[in-house]
Design a protein around this motif. Structure first.
Motif, PDB file in Angstrom:
ATOM      1  N   GLY A  37     -41.622 -15.485  54.511  1.00 45.29           N
ATOM      2  CA  GLY A  37     -41.899 -15.769  55.742  1.00 45.29           C
ATOM      3  C   GLY A  37     -42.030 -14.263  56.216  1.00 45.29           C
ATOM      4  O   GLY A  37     -42.653 -14.111  57.368  1.00 45.29           O
ATOM      5  N   VAL A  38     -41.387 -13.281  55.730  1.00 39.81           N
ATOM      6  CA  VAL A  38     -41.518 -11.883  56.180  1.00 39.81           C
ATOM      7  C   VAL A  38     -42.778 -11.387  55.687  1.00 39.81           C
ATOM      8  O   VAL A  38     -43.342 -10.657  56.454  1.00 39.81           O
ATOM      9  N   VAL A  39     -43.187 -11.760  54.621  1.00 40.73           N
ATOM     10  CA  VAL A  39     -44.464 -11.199  54.150  1.00 40.73           C
ATOM     11  C   VAL A  39     -45.738 -12.012  54.910  1.00 40.73           C
ATOM     12  O   VAL A  39     -46.745 -11.421  55.135  1.00 40.73           O
ATOM     13  N   LEU A  40     -45.492 -13.239  55.280  1.00 44.31           N
ATOM     14  CA  LEU A  40     -46.691 -13.917  55.938  1.00 44.31           C
ATOM     15  C   LEU A  40     -46.758 -13.715  57.346  1.00 44.31           C
ATOM     16  O   LEU A  40     -47.744 -13.952  58.003  1.00 44.31           O
ATOM     17  N   PHE A  41     -45.637 -13.416  57.932  1.00 45.85           N
ATOM     18  CA  PHE A  41     -45.686 -13.116  59.540  1.00 45.85           C
ATOM     19  C   PHE A  41     -45.440 -11.650  60.032  1.00 45.85           C
ATOM     20  O   PHE A  41     -46.314 -11.290  60.710  1.00 45.85           O
ATOM     21  N   PRO A  42     -44.165 -11.035  59.894  1.00 47.10           N
ATOM     22  CA  PRO A  42     -43.865  -9.733  60.385  1.00 47.10           C
ATOM     23  C   PRO A  42     -44.984  -8.711  59.771  1.00 47.10           C
ATOM     24  O   PRO A  42     -45.356  -7.715  60.728  1.00 47.10           O
ATOM     25  N   LEU A  43     -45.183  -8.853  58.631  1.00 48.59           N
ATOM     26  CA  LEU A  43     -46.078  -7.633  57.901  1.00 48.59           C
ATOM     27  C   LEU A  43     -47.588  -7.841  58.506  1.00 48.59           C
ATOM     28  O   LEU A  43     -48.035  -6.782  59.073  1.00 48.59           O
ATOM     29  N   PRO A  44     -48.197  -8.951  58.643  1.00 51.08           N
ATOM     30  CA  PRO A  44     -49.359  -8.914  59.477  1.00 51.08           C
ATOM     31  C   PRO A  44     -49.426  -8.555  61.064  1.00 51.08           C
ATOM     32  O   PRO A  44     -50.136  -7.839  61.434  1.00 51.08           O
ATOM     33  N   ALA A  45     -48.164  -9.058  61.567  1.00 49.12           N
ATOM     34  CA  ALA A  45     -48.078  -8.510  62.955  1.00 49.12           C
ATOM     35  C   ALA A  45     -47.996  -7.158  63.017  1.00 49.12           C
ATOM     36  O   ALA A  45     -48.500  -6.492  64.001  1.00 49.12           O
ATOM     37  N   LEU A  50     -42.695   3.597  72.909  1.00 46.49           N
ATOM     38  CA  LEU A  50     -41.758   2.236  72.926  1.00 46.49           C
ATOM     39  C   LEU A  50     -42.612   1.584  71.754  1.00 46.49           C
ATOM     40  O   LEU A  50     -41.770   0.830  71.181  1.00 46.49           O
ATOM     41  N   ARG A  51     -43.824   1.403  71.853  1.00 44.47           N
ATOM     42  CA  ARG A  51     -44.386   0.610  70.965  1.00 44.47           C
ATOM     43  C   ARG A  51     -44.369   0.847  69.517  1.00 44.47           C
ATOM     44  O   ARG A  51     -44.169   0.403  68.511  1.00 44.47           O
ATOM     45  N   SER A  52     -44.174   2.539  69.551  1.00 42.97           N
ATOM     46  CA  SER A  52     -44.013   2.960  68.042  1.00 42.97           C
ATOM     47  C   SER A  52     -42.735   2.773  67.562  1.00 42.97           C
ATOM     48  O   SER A  52     -42.480   2.519  66.344  1.00 42.97           O
ATOM     49  N   LEU A  53     -41.344   2.953  68.528  1.00 47.69           N
ATOM     50  CA  LEU A  53     -40.339   2.575  68.097  1.00 47.69           C
ATOM     51  C   LEU A  53     -40.307   1.096  67.587  1.00 47.69           C
ATOM     52  O   LEU A  53     -39.456   0.598  66.720  1.00 47.69           O
ATOM     53  N   LEU A  54     -40.881   0.182  68.379  1.00 46.07           N
ATOM     54  CA  LEU A  54     -40.712  -1.223  68.002  1.00 46.07           C
ATOM     55  C   LEU A  54     -41.055  -1.514  66.796  1.00 46.07           C
ATOM     56  O   LEU A  54     -40.708  -2.176  65.836  1.00 46.07           O
ATOM     57  N   LEU A  55     -42.532  -0.945  66.336  1.00 48.23           N
ATOM     58  CA  LEU A  55     -43.048  -1.021  64.965  1.00 48.23           C
ATOM     59  C   LEU A  55     -42.138  -0.221  63.902  1.00 48.23           C
ATOM     60  O   LEU A  55     -42.142  -0.895  62.769  1.00 48.23           O
ATOM     61  N   LEU A  56     -41.517   0.856  64.310  1.00 45.39           N
ATOM     62  CA  LEU A  56     -40.574   1.331  63.314  1.00 45.39           C
ATOM     63  C   LEU A  56     -39.501   0.360  63.038  1.00 45.39           C
ATOM     64  O   LEU A  56     -38.948   0.144  61.872  1.00 45.39           O
ATOM     65  N   VAL A  57     -38.950  -0.426  63.837  1.00 36.57           N
ATOM     66  CA  VAL A  57     -37.757  -1.353  63.750  1.00 36.57           C
ATOM     67  C   VAL A  57     -38.138  -2.445  63.159  1.00 36.57           C
ATOM     68  O   VAL A  57     -37.541  -2.904  62.024  1.00 36.57           O
ATOM     69  N   VAL A  58     -39.388  -2.836  63.241  1.00 38.67           N
ATOM     70  CA  VAL A  58     -39.986  -4.057  62.673  1.00 38.67           C
ATOM     71  C   VAL A  58     -40.042  -3.658  61.082  1.00 38.67           C
ATOM     72  O   VAL A  58     -39.692  -4.435  60.032  1.00 38.67           O
ATOM     73  N   LEU A  77     -43.301 -11.641  66.873  1.00 31.26           N
ATOM     74  CA  LEU A  77     -43.877 -12.484  67.952  1.00 31.26           C
ATOM     75  C   LEU A  77     -44.168 -11.630  69.507  1.00 31.26           C
ATOM     76  O   LEU A  77     -45.271 -11.447  69.780  1.00 31.26           O
ATOM     77  N   LEU A  78     -43.204 -10.423  69.700  1.00 29.56           N
ATOM     78  CA  LEU A  78     -43.265  -9.778  70.655  1.00 29.56           C
ATOM     79  C   LEU A  78     -44.551  -8.949  70.449  1.00 29.56           C
ATOM     80  O   LEU A  78     -45.495  -8.698  71.369  1.00 29.56           O
ATOM     81  N   ILE A  79     -44.668  -8.342  69.301  1.00 27.04           N
ATOM     82  CA  ILE A  79     -45.951  -7.290  68.863  1.00 27.04           C
ATOM     83  C   ILE A  79     -47.183  -8.260  69.292  1.00 27.04           C
ATOM     84  O   ILE A  79     -48.025  -7.574  69.650  1.00 27.04           O
ATOM     85  N   VAL A  80     -47.394  -9.395  68.582  1.00 21.27           N
ATOM     86  CA  VAL A  80     -48.653 -10.050  68.650  1.00 21.27           C
ATOM     87  C   VAL A  80     -48.804 -10.499  69.960  1.00 21.27           C
ATOM     88  O   VAL A  80     -50.228 -10.386  70.100  1.00 21.27           O
ATOM     89  N   PHE A  81     -47.868 -10.984  70.764  1.00 22.92           N
ATOM     90  CA  PHE A  81     -48.257 -11.375  72.084  1.00 22.92           C
ATOM     91  C   PHE A  81     -48.484 -10.292  73.103  1.00 22.92           C
ATOM     92  O   PHE A  81     -49.192 -10.362  73.997  1.00 22.92           O
ATOM     93  N   SER A  82     -47.969  -9.199  72.953  1.00 19.04           N
ATOM     94  CA  SER A  82     -48.065  -7.889  73.927  1.00 19.04           C
ATOM     95  C   SER A  82     -49.420  -7.072  73.413  1.00 19.04           C
ATOM     96  O   SER A  82     -50.079  -7.006  73.979  1.00 19.04           O
ATOM     97  N   PHE A  83     -49.308  -6.264  72.474  1.00 19.42           N
ATOM     98  CA  PHE A  83     -50.208  -5.325  72.057  1.00 19.42           C
ATOM     99  C   PHE A  83     -50.753  -5.555  70.526  1.00 19.42           C
ATOM    100  O   PHE A  83     -51.829  -4.667  70.304  1.00 19.42           O
ATOM    101  N   GLY A  84     -50.539  -6.551  70.060  1.00 19.16           N
ATOM    102  CA  GLY A  84     -51.331  -6.950  68.811  1.00 19.16           C
ATOM    103  C   GLY A  84     -52.369  -7.724  68.779  1.00 19.16           C
ATOM    104  O   GLY A  84     -53.215  -7.897  67.677  1.00 19.16           O
ATOM    105  N   ARG A  85     -52.694  -8.380  70.132  1.00 15.92           N
ATOM    106  CA  ARG A  85     -53.945  -9.215  70.087  1.00 15.92           C
ATOM    107  C   ARG A  85     -55.265  -8.393  70.225  1.00 15.92           C
ATOM    108  O   ARG A  85     -55.316  -7.421  70.583  1.00 15.92           O
TER     109      ARG A  85
END
Length: 117
Positions: free
Chosen positions: A10-18, A49-57, A94-102
């Motif tokens: 699940g981690v490899v299939l969703f958060p890493l592509p996000a 803030l986006r960079s911090l979010l990516l680092l947390v993920v 999900l937050l990444i994909v729906f906000s700035f990952g699209r």
């Protein structure tokens, strides 16, 4: 043991592509004007803030993958906090994909009317 592998998958299939999509859209901001000082400040805050979010993920994904693979190899039960981290990781992805990952929407091309020719 099957649950460990499902969580790792699940981690490899969703958060890493996000993460990849989020890294692409990190600096994009529609309507940004470099001439306005207020736009520059808000842009810097947004990118930070986006960079911090990516680092947390990235950190959560690394902890989850190491924990699940180590628990699988050692044949021990996962700690309960790993499940909480997994849920948090998926929600942040999900937050990444729906906000700035699209990806940007393509402009719709109008079909040429035969009458215009």
């Amino acid at each position: 043991m099957l649950v460990n592998l499902l969580i790792a998958a699940g981690v490899v299939l969703f958060p890493l592509p996000a993460l990849i999509l989020g890294a692409r859209g990190l600096l994009k901001r529609p309507g940004y004007s470099a001439d306005e000082p207020a736009d520059r400040v808000s842009y810097i805050v947004l990118v930070t803030l986006r960079s911090l979010l990516l680092l947390v993920v990235v950190a959560l994904s690394a902890v989850i993958l190491v924990s699940t693979l180590a628990a699988t190899v050692r044949d021990v039960e996962l700690h309960g906090l790993v499940y909480v981290f997994f849920a948090l990781d998926v929600l942040l992805a999900l937050l990444i994909v729906f906000s700035f990952g699209r990806r940007d929407r393509r402009r719709v091309r109008r079909r040429a009317s035969p009458a215009a020719r």
